[in-house]
Design a protein around this motif. Structure first.
Motif, PDB file in Angstrom:
ATOM      1  N   ILE A  52      -8.834  28.628  -8.519  1.00 24.35           N
ATOM      2  CA  ILE A  52      -7.406  28.924  -8.409  1.00 24.35           C
ATOM      3  C   ILE A  52      -7.227  30.392  -8.014  1.00 24.35           C
ATOM      4  N   GLY A  53      -5.990  30.811  -7.829  1.00 24.56           N
ATOM      5  CA  GLY A  53      -5.684  32.225  -7.628  1.00 24.56           C
ATOM      6  C   GLY A  53      -5.429  32.626  -6.195  1.00 24.56           C
ATOM      7  N   SER A  54      -5.796  31.797  -5.225  1.00 22.89           N
ATOM      8  CA  SER A  54      -5.512  32.071  -3.818  1.00 22.89           C
ATOM      9  C   SER A  54      -5.295  30.747  -3.103  1.00 22.89           C
ATOM     10  N   LEU A  55      -4.665  30.825  -1.947  1.00 20.62           N
ATOM     11  CA  LEU A  55      -4.439  29.630  -1.136  1.00 20.62           C
ATOM     12  C   LEU A  55      -5.573  29.519  -0.139  1.00 20.62           C
ATOM     13  N   GLU A  56      -6.546  28.669  -0.453  1.00 16.58           N
ATOM     14  CA  GLU A  56      -7.709  28.474   0.401  1.00 16.58           C
ATOM     15  C   GLU A  56      -8.134  27.017   0.317  1.00 16.58           C
ATOM     16  N   VAL A  57      -8.649  26.509   1.414  1.00 17.94           N
ATOM     17  CA  VAL A  57      -9.091  25.120   1.460  1.00 17.94           C
ATOM     18  C   VAL A  57     -10.149  24.872   0.388  1.00 17.94           C
ATOM     19  N   GLY A  58      -9.968  23.805  -0.361  1.00 21.49           N
ATOM     20  CA  GLY A  58     -10.896  23.434  -1.422  1.00 21.49           C
ATOM     21  C   GLY A  58     -10.434  23.836  -2.802  1.00 21.49           C
ATOM     22  N   LYS A  59      -9.529  24.807  -2.886  1.00 19.75           N
ATOM     23  CA  LYS A  59      -9.053  25.227  -4.195  1.00 19.75           C
ATOM     24  C   LYS A  59      -7.980  24.265  -4.707  1.00 19.75           C
ATOM     25  N   CYS A  60      -7.763  24.319  -6.022  1.00 19.09           N
ATOM     26  CA  CYS A  60      -6.740  23.475  -6.626  1.00 19.09           C
ATOM     27  C   CYS A  60      -5.368  23.790  -6.039  1.00 19.09           C
ATOM     28  N   ALA A  61      -4.571  22.766  -5.870  1.00 13.39           N
ATOM     29  CA  ALA A  61      -3.223  22.943  -5.316  1.00 13.39           C
ATOM     30  C   ALA A  61      -2.262  23.355  -6.420  1.00 13.39           C
ATOM     31  N   ASP A  62      -2.505  24.561  -6.947  1.00 17.17           N
ATOM     32  CA  ASP A  62      -1.589  25.196  -7.895  1.00 17.17           C
ATOM     33  C   ASP A  62      -0.718  26.135  -7.077  1.00 17.17           C
TER      34      ASP A  62
END
Length: 396
Positions: free
Chosen positions: A357-367
């Motif tokens: 989490i913590g940034s908008l990047e492919v593969g990260k949770c959609a928080d």
């Protein structure tokens, strides 16, 4: 065919792969699949999706991360607030049976359901301002039964549409039954509480201060946590320089928090260890302190700086992350970009969750948080306003 596609949205990604301020992608799009970010980029050529959300030029940031709270507690300390306004210091109140010890009495007496109801109300305030991850500390039980009760309440809050990290803060204060026997209480923490509760928590914390525990006592706590394979973090250098930050760095702590009195050697130690400095302007403001954390030194040595509410009944009865963003800028001199990074990417690092989490990047949770603003700096600028338009945790 993705689950959801956000279009006509400005993305404040905080991705290290982008050299724009805020890691911004203007007039972009972002796709969510199975609760994770599956695609993002410029909005001209977008993939198909089952559900399309037109954000109409709003801004999207990662969901806010409140990486330091004491959200579960009984009662409140409004009367102590009055005493401080009449001249009593935080230390005076603590030494005369108030402070943390008074909250311990109320928390021990409260049922789990009562604690859950009050904590949920505070959590709802945070969620309404874009928080998707919150760290919750114990530390108002100071016995095995109540510390476990607090952690159980924190576990229940995971069902409220938010990520919860649980931290054991048994070394928070000296309970009345151990008055004059701090080493005996640390024996209890290390030999009983940590072994019993370590499987339930993400980290172990302590209060290293002249009204808390000494570095030697905290080192014993860290050793006990290490033996259980649990991360550590530390309340350090809030009221004086006890060398707590350097101690935290030696144990590769996730974070060292407060840090108003940290020395340059302590800052260097954090930098070398990769330990995050968590700044807590709410407590600084509420206690009317005058010594600020050395932000320029932290910048100079490349220490990551997170921001958090420190929501607690005695020194920061604050549930507004947006207010903390403003305080981080106006009181501590952070830039809006640093402040927002502090409550997204760096807050995630302070919990050991920056890979998820913590940034908008492919593969990260959609928080995700969508804001009705024209520029990300507005999240630090407005006081008392809440421009949140939409909030998703794990894509929901």
């Amino acid at each position: 065919m993705f689950d959801t596609l956000f279009i006509h949205v400005n993305l404040a990604t905080f991705s290290a792969s982008l050299d724009t301020p805020y890691g911004a992608i203007e007039d972009g799009a972002l796709a969510v699949q199975d609760g994770r970010i599956a695609w993002l980029g410029a909005g001209q050529a977008v993939p198909p999706a089952i559900n399309i959300v037109d954000c109409k030029g709003k801004w999207m940031t990662p969901g806010l991360v409140d990486c330091h709270t004491h959200l579960v507690f009984g009662g409140n300390r409004a009367q102590e607030f009055e005493m401080r306004l009449q001249g009593a210091s935080y230390e005076d109140i603590a030494r005369n049976g108030g402070g943390i010890v008074s909250t311990v009495k109320a928390t021990r007496a409260a049922s789990a359901d009562t604690l859950f109801a009050s904590a949920k109300a505070r959590l709802d305030d945070m969620k309404a301002q874009g928080v998707t991850t919150v760290e919750i500390k114990s530390g108002y039980g100071l016995d095995l039964e109540t510390e476990a009760k607090m952690l159980d309440v924190a576990e229940r809050l995971k069902g409220e549409g938010v990520r919860v990290c649980k931290t054991l803060l048994a070394a928070h204060a000296l309970p009345a039954e151990y008055k004059g026997n701090a080493d005996g209480y640390i024996d209890l923490v290390c030999e009983e509480m940590i072994p019993a509760l370590a499987p339930e928590v993400d980290a172990v914390d302590g209060f290293c201060e002249n009204i808390g525990f000494s570095p030697a006592q905290i080192e014993r706590v860290f050793e006990a946590a290490k033996a259980q394979g649990v991360w550590v973090k530390l309340h350090a250098e809030q009221l004086s320089d006890q060398g707590g930050a350097a101690l935290a760095a030696r144990y590769h702590a996730l974070s060292a928090d407060h840090l108003e009195y940290i020395s340059e050697d302590g800052v260097k130690a954090l930098a070398e260890a990769g330990t995050v400095a968590v700044l807590l302007p709410g407590a600084f403001y509420f206690l009317k302190e005058t010594r600020k954390p050395p932000v320029d030194l932290l910048r100079k040595h490349g220490v990551a700086m997170a921001l958090a509410t420190d929501c607690n009944p005695g020194s920061s009865p604050i549930t507004s992350p947006l207010l903390i963003l403003n305080m981080g800028c106006t009181l501590f001199g952070l830039t809006p970009e640093e402040a927002l990074a502090g409550m997204t990417l760096q807050g995630a690092k302070a919990l050991g969750l920056d890979a998820e989490i913590g940034s908008l990047e492919v593969g990260k949770c959609a928080d995700l948080a969508v804001w009705d603003i024209e520029h990300p700096s507005e999240l630090c600028y407005w006081v008392g306003a809440n421009p949140l338009s939409q909030r998703l945790c794990g894509g929901k």
